[in-house]
Design a protein around this motif. Structure first.
Motif, mmCIF file in Angstrom:
data_model
loop_
_atom_site.group_PDB
_atom_site.id
_atom_site.type_symbol
_atom_site.label_atom_id
_atom_site.label_comp_id
_atom_site.label_asym_id
_atom_site.label_seq_id
_atom_site.Cartn_x
_atom_site.Cartn_y
_atom_site.Cartn_z
ATOM 1 N N ASN A 120 0.798 -1.224 0.000
ATOM 2 C CA ASN A 120 0.000 0.000 0.000
ATOM 3 C C ASN A 120 0.834 1.279 0.000
ATOM 4 O O ASN A 120 0.293 2.370 0.194
ATOM 5 N N GLY A 121 2.126 1.149 -0.207
ATOM 6 C CA GLY A 121 2.993 2.323 -0.278
ATOM 7 C C GLY A 121 3.113 3.072 1.033
ATOM 8 O O GLY A 121 3.318 4.290 1.049
ATOM 9 N N ALA A 122 2.981 2.367 2.154
ATOM 10 C CA ALA A 122 3.036 3.003 3.474
ATOM 11 C C ALA A 122 4.456 3.003 4.004
ATOM 12 O O ALA A 122 5.168 2.003 3.889
ATOM 13 N N ALA A 123 4.861 4.112 4.591
ATOM 14 C CA ALA A 123 6.210 4.222 5.151
ATOM 15 C C ALA A 123 6.247 3.935 6.639
ATOM 16 O O ALA A 123 7.323 3.781 7.204
ATOM 17 N N TYR A 124 5.062 3.880 7.284
ATOM 18 C CA TYR A 124 5.016 3.670 8.723
ATOM 19 C C TYR A 124 3.974 2.625 9.101
ATOM 20 O O TYR A 124 2.957 2.474 8.427
ATOM 21 N N VAL A 125 4.252 1.947 10.220
ATOM 22 C CA VAL A 125 3.300 1.025 10.836
ATOM 23 C C VAL A 125 3.038 1.573 12.246
ATOM 24 O O VAL A 125 3.973 1.819 13.006
ATOM 25 N N VAL A 126 1.757 1.776 12.572
ATOM 26 C CA VAL A 126 1.355 2.321 13.869
ATOM 27 C C VAL A 126 0.566 1.247 14.599
ATOM 28 O O VAL A 126 -0.410 0.721 14.064
ATOM 29 N N ALA A 127 0.990 0.901 15.804
ATOM 30 C CA ALA A 127 0.341 -0.175 16.556
ATOM 31 C C ALA A 127 -0.335 0.350 17.807
ATOM 32 O O ALA A 127 0.227 1.179 18.523
ATOM 33 N N ALA A 128 -1.547 -0.146 18.059
ATOM 34 C CA ALA A 128 -2.239 0.120 19.331
ATOM 35 C C ALA A 128 -1.778 -0.964 20.295
ATOM 36 O O ALA A 128 -2.066 -2.142 20.096
ATOM 37 N N VAL A 129 -1.029 -0.580 21.312
ATOM 38 C CA VAL A 129 -0.404 -1.543 22.221
ATOM 39 C C VAL A 129 -1.007 -1.403 23.608
ATOM 40 O O VAL A 129 -1.018 -0.312 24.179
ATOM 41 N N ALA A 130 -1.512 -2.512 24.147
ATOM 42 C CA ALA A 130 -2.079 -2.501 25.499
ATOM 43 C C ALA A 130 -0.988 -2.185 26.517
ATOM 44 O O ALA A 130 0.199 -2.441 26.290
ATOM 45 N N GLN A 131 -1.408 -1.629 27.663
ATOM 46 C CA GLN A 131 -0.463 -1.263 28.731
ATOM 47 C C GLN A 131 -0.025 -2.504 29.495
ATOM 48 O O GLN A 131 -0.310 -2.663 30.672
ATOM 49 N N GLU A 132 0.677 -3.360 28.837
ATOM 50 C CA GLU A 132 1.181 -4.598 29.433
ATOM 51 C C GLU A 132 2.689 -4.598 29.209
ATOM 52 O O GLU A 132 3.149 -4.396 28.087
ATOM 53 N N ALA A 133 3.464 -4.793 30.270
ATOM 54 C CA ALA A 133 4.918 -4.613 30.198
ATOM 55 C C ALA A 133 5.573 -5.458 29.110
ATOM 56 O O ALA A 133 6.384 -4.952 28.330
ATOM 57 N N ASP A 134 5.238 -6.752 29.042
ATOM 58 C CA ASP A 134 5.869 -7.618 28.034
ATOM 59 C C ASP A 134 5.566 -7.139 26.623
ATOM 60 O O ASP A 134 6.434 -7.117 25.748
ATOM 61 N N ARG A 135 4.318 -6.757 26.403
ATOM 62 C CA ARG A 135 3.911 -6.296 25.073
ATOM 63 C C ARG A 135 4.621 -4.989 24.727
ATOM 64 O O ARG A 135 5.100 -4.803 23.606
ATOM 65 N N GLN A 136 4.703 -4.069 25.705
ATOM 66 C CA GLN A 136 5.394 -2.799 25.473
ATOM 67 C C GLN A 136 6.869 -3.041 25.118
ATOM 68 O O GLN A 136 7.407 -2.421 24.205
ATOM 69 N N ARG A 137 7.499 -3.948 25.865
ATOM 70 C CA ARG A 137 8.920 -4.248 25.602
ATOM 71 C C ARG A 137 9.113 -4.848 24.220
ATOM 72 O O ARG A 137 10.054 -4.508 23.503
ATOM 73 N N PHE A 138 8.199 -5.753 23.824
ATOM 74 C CA PHE A 138 8.306 -6.390 22.510
ATOM 75 C C PHE A 138 8.256 -5.342 21.400
ATOM 76 O O PHE A 138 9.100 -5.325 20.503
ATOM 77 N N PHE A 139 7.278 -4.444 21.468
ATOM 78 C CA PHE A 139 7.160 -3.439 20.412
ATOM 79 C C PHE A 139 8.343 -2.471 20.435
ATOM 80 O O PHE A 139 8.805 -2.031 19.387
#
Length: 197
Positions: A120-139
């Motif tokens: 789709n010619g996109a230069a960025y990926v934006v993620a909605a990340v839950a406030q969970e420490a492991d998930r935050q660290r992964f992203f």
């Protein structure tokens, strides 16, 4: 990509995600299977979204043959970014089954997001990340930087808040109601300054 027959696997992952994100009270409701199926088919047919399901073959000796859902991502195209001519891919839902974390499932789902961005010619990926420490660290490890905080409110709560805001803005002060059977108490006048000795 997910298929209509993958609905049971998707629902199982979504339920797990709600519990882990502590949103089971907020995002309530168990729609009838036919309603969930119809909604899922609409999502699959929506050209502005892609549902990616990571699966593994069912373990030997399992009661059911087939596949086990181990990860889910719902990808989309941010509408405003399309208007501005700089398309961005959104990762609106991202779930990795708790028993399959740290095994490459999350990276595979993000790889699908990169492929979708390329299409789709996109230069960025934006993620909605839950406030969970492991998930935050992964992203964070994957190179995502903080962008914004998303909040959620029920329509009922938001409606009450807007009504209160409008009353304050217009200067409408709720009138105190008189309790039936209770007379008004007479307040004695303050002494005048000349009466004080």
């Amino acid at each position: 990509m997910a298929r209509p027959q993958d609905l049971p696997l998707v629902l199982e992952l979504v339920r797990q995600h709600r519990v882990e994100a502590h949103t089971e009270e907020v995002l309530t409701g168990h729609p009838p299977v036919h309603a969930a199926g119809a909604g899922f088919r609409r999502l699959l047919e929506d050209l502005g979204h892609r549902v990616v399901l990571a699966v593994l073959p069912a373990a030997e000796g399992a009661q059911e043959d087939g596949e086990v859902g181990v990860g889910l991502a719902v990808l989309g195209l941010d509408p405003l970014s399309l208007v501005l001519g700089t398309p961005q891919v959104t990762v609106d839902t991202f779930v990795v089954h708790r028993e399959h974390r740290r095994s490459g499932v999350g990276a595979a789902l993000l790889g699908a997001a990169v492929a979708y961005a390329g299409e789709n010619g996109a230069a960025y990926v934006v993620a909605a990340v839950a406030q969970e420490a492991d998930r935050q660290r992964f992203f964070a490890r994957m190179g995502f930087a903080p962008l914004t905080t998303r909040r959620i409110a029920s329509v009922h709560t938001l409606g009450r808040s807007l009504s209160a805001w409008q009353r304050r803005r217009l200067g409408i002060i709720p009138l105190a109601r008189r309790v039936p059977g209770v007379g008004r108490r007479r307040v004695p006048p303050l002494p005048s300054a000349t009466a004080v000795r």
